[in-house]
Write a protein that holds these residues in place. Structure first.
Motif, PDB file in Angstrom:
ATOM      1  N   LEU A  60      48.106  40.964  33.615  1.00  0.00           N
ATOM      2  CA  LEU A  60      46.916  40.551  32.289  1.00  0.00           C
ATOM      3  C   LEU A  60      46.374  41.716  31.824  1.00  0.00           C
ATOM      4  CD1 LEU A  60      44.234  40.499  34.057  1.00  0.00           C
ATOM      5  CD2 LEU A  60      44.957  38.372  35.091  1.00  0.00           C
ATOM      6  N   ALA A  82      50.857  35.719  35.603  1.00  0.00           N
ATOM      7  CA  ALA A  82      49.404  35.492  35.495  1.00  0.00           C
ATOM      8  C   ALA A  82      49.468  33.911  34.753  1.00  0.00           C
ATOM      9  CB  ALA A  82      48.524  36.142  34.527  1.00  0.00           C
ATOM     10  N   VAL A  83      48.544  32.929  35.049  1.00  0.00           N
ATOM     11  CA  VAL A  83      48.928  31.909  34.255  1.00  0.00           C
ATOM     12  C   VAL A  83      48.033  32.031  32.990  1.00  0.00           C
ATOM     13  CG1 VAL A  83      46.550  30.707  35.257  1.00  0.00           C
ATOM     14  CG2 VAL A  83      48.307  29.456  34.618  1.00  0.00           C
ATOM     15  N   GLY A  84      46.781  32.787  32.784  1.00  0.00           N
ATOM     16  CA  GLY A  84      46.338  33.150  31.396  1.00  0.00           C
ATOM     17  C   GLY A  84      47.035  34.003  30.449  1.00  0.00           C
ATOM     18  N   LEU A 107      49.223  29.340  41.631  1.00  0.00           N
ATOM     19  CA  LEU A 107      48.109  29.615  41.989  1.00  0.00           C
ATOM     20  C   LEU A 107      47.056  28.880  41.787  1.00  0.00           C
ATOM     21  CD1 LEU A 107      46.785  30.022  39.012  1.00  0.00           C
ATOM     22  CD2 LEU A 107      47.789  32.268  38.681  1.00  0.00           C
ATOM     23  N   ARG A 243      37.946  33.075  32.579  1.00  0.00           N
ATOM     24  CA  ARG A 243      38.051  34.472  31.751  1.00  0.00           C
ATOM     25  C   ARG A 243      36.561  34.922  31.501  1.00  0.00           C
ATOM     26  NH1 ARG A 243      42.462  34.896  33.567  1.00  0.00           N
ATOM     27  NH2 ARG A 243      44.334  35.619  32.748  1.00  0.00           N
ATOM     28  N   HIS A 291      37.861  39.612  40.235  1.00  0.00           N
ATOM     29  CA  HIS A 291      39.016  38.882  39.729  1.00  0.00           C
ATOM     30  C   HIS A 291      39.877  38.650  40.656  1.00  0.00           C
ATOM     31  CE1 HIS A 291      41.134  37.765  35.754  1.00  0.00           C
ATOM     32  NE2 HIS A 291      41.701  36.939  36.464  1.00  0.00           N
ATOM     33  N   MET A 303      53.523  34.489  42.490  1.00  0.00           N
ATOM     34  CA  MET A 303      53.386  34.777  40.899  1.00  0.00           C
ATOM     35  C   MET A 303      54.363  35.576  40.555  1.00  0.00           C
ATOM     36  SD  MET A 303      49.099  34.924  40.959  1.00  0.00           S
ATOM     37  CE  MET A 303      48.949  35.663  39.323  1.00  0.00           C
TER      38      MET A 303
HETATM   39  C1  GLV Z   1      44.504  35.220  36.749  1.00  0.00           C
HETATM   40  O1  GLV Z   1      43.623  35.237  36.262  1.00  0.00           O
HETATM   41  C2  GLV Z   1      45.558  34.527  36.234  1.00  0.00           C
HETATM   42  O2  GLV Z   1      45.476  34.083  34.718  1.00  0.00           O
HETATM   43  O3  GLV Z   1      46.718  34.265  36.604  1.00  0.00           O
END
Ligand code: GLV
Length: 325
Positions: A60, A82-84, A107, A243, A291, A303
């Protein structure tokens, strides 16, 4: 003579444990970047390889934008661990016909656990209490020392009732919290969670604890600012697990210094990383962690594995298990 097609070339932006990338072995050639401690973005060396890259495995901290894509004409997939995906220009990737993978689901529990950990740590002043004990200030059992806030019977406002917000709500039920949530629309899952949909303003006015779980978009940037902070209770605690830029940092510093809200727990900040000299660190009513929402052994490995699955699907022209664009 060997006339087999060469394996696709994949840039892995940073060093990761080999076992986490095991799924890629034998399926592509991997060029790995430096450790994350050396450089957060894509290194200059890796940039020179972009013209030959078929796939990009990114963290990320790597900005994937039009400028990068212009250097990578062969790129068939971007896979973000990352998920974001706010580090990625999704529209630009779509224009180039490049699917973008991300890692939702795996996650959820780790991040929801840390949300409750941060909330409890701030509500019960754990950092101050621990530091005071170590500094010799634990001289006797103090009836009025280190008094915190109860969770039982208090109201938790969840901003963004997605997968993580819902997992937080499930945990919060166990602590006897009343639940409100806000977001772009009502969620069917909310009924089972006992969470009531309200406008953001109502949530901010009525919550003892406000926890942010929305993605960073143009709509959510600085959702928490000087004005919205003033809607919160002077006793309120703000938790940001989403975020950093969801919160206007300068406004938050001011609110914490002047009693506009009581305290904050931040897993994410703006800027990130937060420099050691930043005023947020010197505020006794602010707890900052680096984070680490998804930072468990199991979660980070899952992940990476999911990012490998997305990457391989993209290289092979299959639909990505989790595509963000
Ligand atoms: C962590 O912040 C994610 O987006 O995986």
């Amino acid at each position: 003579m060997n006339n087999t097609t060469p394996l696709p070339l994949v840039i892995v932006s940073h060093q990761l444990p080999e076992a986490w990338l095991a799924k890629l072995h034998g399926r592509c050639r991997i060029i790995t970047g430096p450790p994350t401690t050396v450089e957060a973005g894509l290194s200059a060396d890796l940039r020179t390889l972009l013209p030959q890259a078929d796939g990009l495995f990114s963290l990320l901290t790597v900005r994937v934008d039009e400028a990068l894509l212009a250097q990578a004409p062969r790129l068939r997939v971007v896979s973000n661990m990352a998920v974001g995906v706010d580090n990625i220009d999704l529209a630009a990737c779509s224009r180039h016909g490049i699917p973008v993978g991300h890692t939702p689901g795996v996650l959820t529990d780790g991040t929801a656990d840390l949300t409750l950990a941060l909330l409890l740590a701030v509500a019960r002043q754990l950092p101050t209490a621990a530091a005071d004990a170590q500094a010799g200030k634990w001289t006797t059992w103090l009836p009025t020392g280190w008094l915190g806030a109860d969770l039982q019977g208090a109201t938790l406002g969840i901003v963004g009732l997605g997968k993580i917000g819902q997992a937080v709500a499930r945990r919060a039920q166990g602590f006897g919290l009343r639940l409100l949530y806000s977001g772009p629309h009502e969620k069917a899952e909310a009924a089972d969670l006992g969470a009531t949909y309200v406008p953001l303003e109502t949530l901010l006015c009525e919550s003892d604890f406000v926890s942010l779980h929305a993605p960073l978009t143009t709509e959510t940037r600085h959702l928490i600012n000087a004005q919205t902070l003033r809607l919160m209770r002077p006793s309120a605690i703000l938790i940001n697990m989403a975020r950093g830029p969801l919160v206007d940092t300068a406004a938050l510093v001011d609110a914490l210094q002047n009693g506009v809200i009581a305290a904050a727990g931040l897993d994410v900040t703006d800027p990130e990383p937060l420099p050691p000299s930043h005023p947020l660190y010197s505020l006794p009513n602010c707890l900052v962690v680096p984070h680490i929402g998804s930072a468990t052994q199991h979660t980070r490995r899952r992940m990476a594995e999911l990012a490998c699955e997305n990457l391989l699907a993209g290289l092979e022209g299959r639909p990505l298990p989790h595509q963000a664009n």
